[in-house]
Design an enzyme around this catalytic site. Structure first.
Site, short mmCIF file in Angstrom:
data_model
loop_
_atom_site.label_atom_id
_atom_site.label_comp_id
_atom_site.label_asym_id
_atom_site.label_seq_id
_atom_site.Cartn_x
_atom_site.Cartn_y
_atom_site.Cartn_z
CB SER A 150 -0.96 -0.05 1.19
OG SER A 150 -1.96 0.94 1.08
CG ASP A 226 -7.49 -3.32 -1.81
OD1 ASP A 226 -8.05 -2.36 -1.25
OD2 ASP A 226 -6.27 -3.54 -1.70
CG HIS A 259 -5.53 -2.73 1.43
ND1 HIS A 259 -5.03 -2.42 0.18
CD2 HIS A 259 -4.89 -1.89 2.30
CE1 HIS A 259 -4.13 -1.45 0.29
NE2 HIS A 259 -4.02 -1.11 1.56
#
Length: 281
Positions: A150, A226, A259
């Protein structure tokens, strides 16, 4: 360049350590973790740098990443720094938001007040911490690679593109590939670097590629479940930039994954094998 040992735990024949030191860059104490696999005395080992995402510390991947078995098998040192400076007097987001300030350093050297004094995470992860780790652990500085998740995927991609001869491999889980164009990045880069978007480009993987940066090949995984995929991550922008620049990109859409570290830990061994193949050549 002294470090303080916080904890040591044997795992897969190697040693998982957590350490603390006084940082010259952030002007704070910084905590990081290092896994050293079993190895022969005197050996110098390749090192994988892992950059974490928003709200994380060194502990998230250390406790949830499931990397030690693969690192022990392939002889890889695994280093996980924190994501931002912390401590008394370190400024955070005025509204205590999760996506700026503490836990959200975005791997840049801030130029805007009140953040410029402490938020020097780019210099910390690319200069200071590598020096410290090289002085205290059996790393081979000629065999380094970088991976992140991320916000840390953004950091890993930009580090590789700006230092293509330092890192032999680079990969990312659910990276923010074009922070200049998405809400997380616009808030962070504007807050740390100011309103001049030209200064943002060296911290934007897509912009770096557009401006001529190159890397031999990249591996990126993302989950199609996600919740941040379409607004914040936008992997298709990296795919387009790499196609235009003729950078080989292995972009893998993983059905049903989100995620979280359930996703990261599932594919961590794949990434480490990707790194090991390039670190051993």
């Amino acid at each position: 360049m002294t470090i303080q040992t916080v904890s040591l735990n044997k795992s897969y024949g190697g040693m998982q350590g957590v350490y603390k030191h006084a940082s010259r860059e952030t002007k704070t104490d910084m905590v990081f973790s290092v896994y050293v696999p079993p190895h022969q005395e005197g050996a110098k080992l390749p090192v994988v740098w892992y950059l974490s995402g928003l709200t994380c510390t060194h502990a998230n991947v250390t406790e949830k990443g499931e990397f030690r078995s693969a690192c022990a098998e392939m002889g890889l040192i695994f280093v996980a720094p924190d994501t931002s400076p912390r401590g008394e007097g370190v400024p955070g987001d005025a509204a205590n938001a999760y996506d700026f300030g503490l836990g959200a350093g975005f791997y840049v050297d801030a130029t805007e007040e009140p953040f410029a004094g402490n938020y020097r995470m780019w210099s910390y992860v690319t200069e200071e911490l590598p020096e410290l780790v090289a002085a205290n652990f059996p790393v081979d500085p000629e065999r380094q690679s970088v991976v992140g998740h991320s916000m840390g995927g953004h950091g890993a991609l930009t580090a590789a593109l700006r230092h293509p001869t330092r890192y032999r491999a680079a990969s990312a889980f659910s990276p923010i590939v074009a922070p200049s164009l998405v809400p997380w990045g616009i808030k962070a880069l504007g807050g740390y670097l100011g309103a001049n978007k030209d200064t943002w480009r060296k911290h934007d993987a897509v912009a770096l590629i557009e401006d001529g940066a190159r890397f031999p090949d990249l591996l990126v995984d993302y989950g199609d479940a996600d919740p941040f995929l379409t607004e914040q991550l936008r992997p298709e922008l990296l795919q387009s930039a790499c196609e235009t620049a003729n950078i080989p990109l292995k972009l893998r859409r993983q059905p049903g994954y989100d995620h979280s570290y359930y996703f990261i830990s599932t594919f961590m061994s794949d990434h480490l094998r990707w790194h090991a193949a390039r670190l051993k050549t």
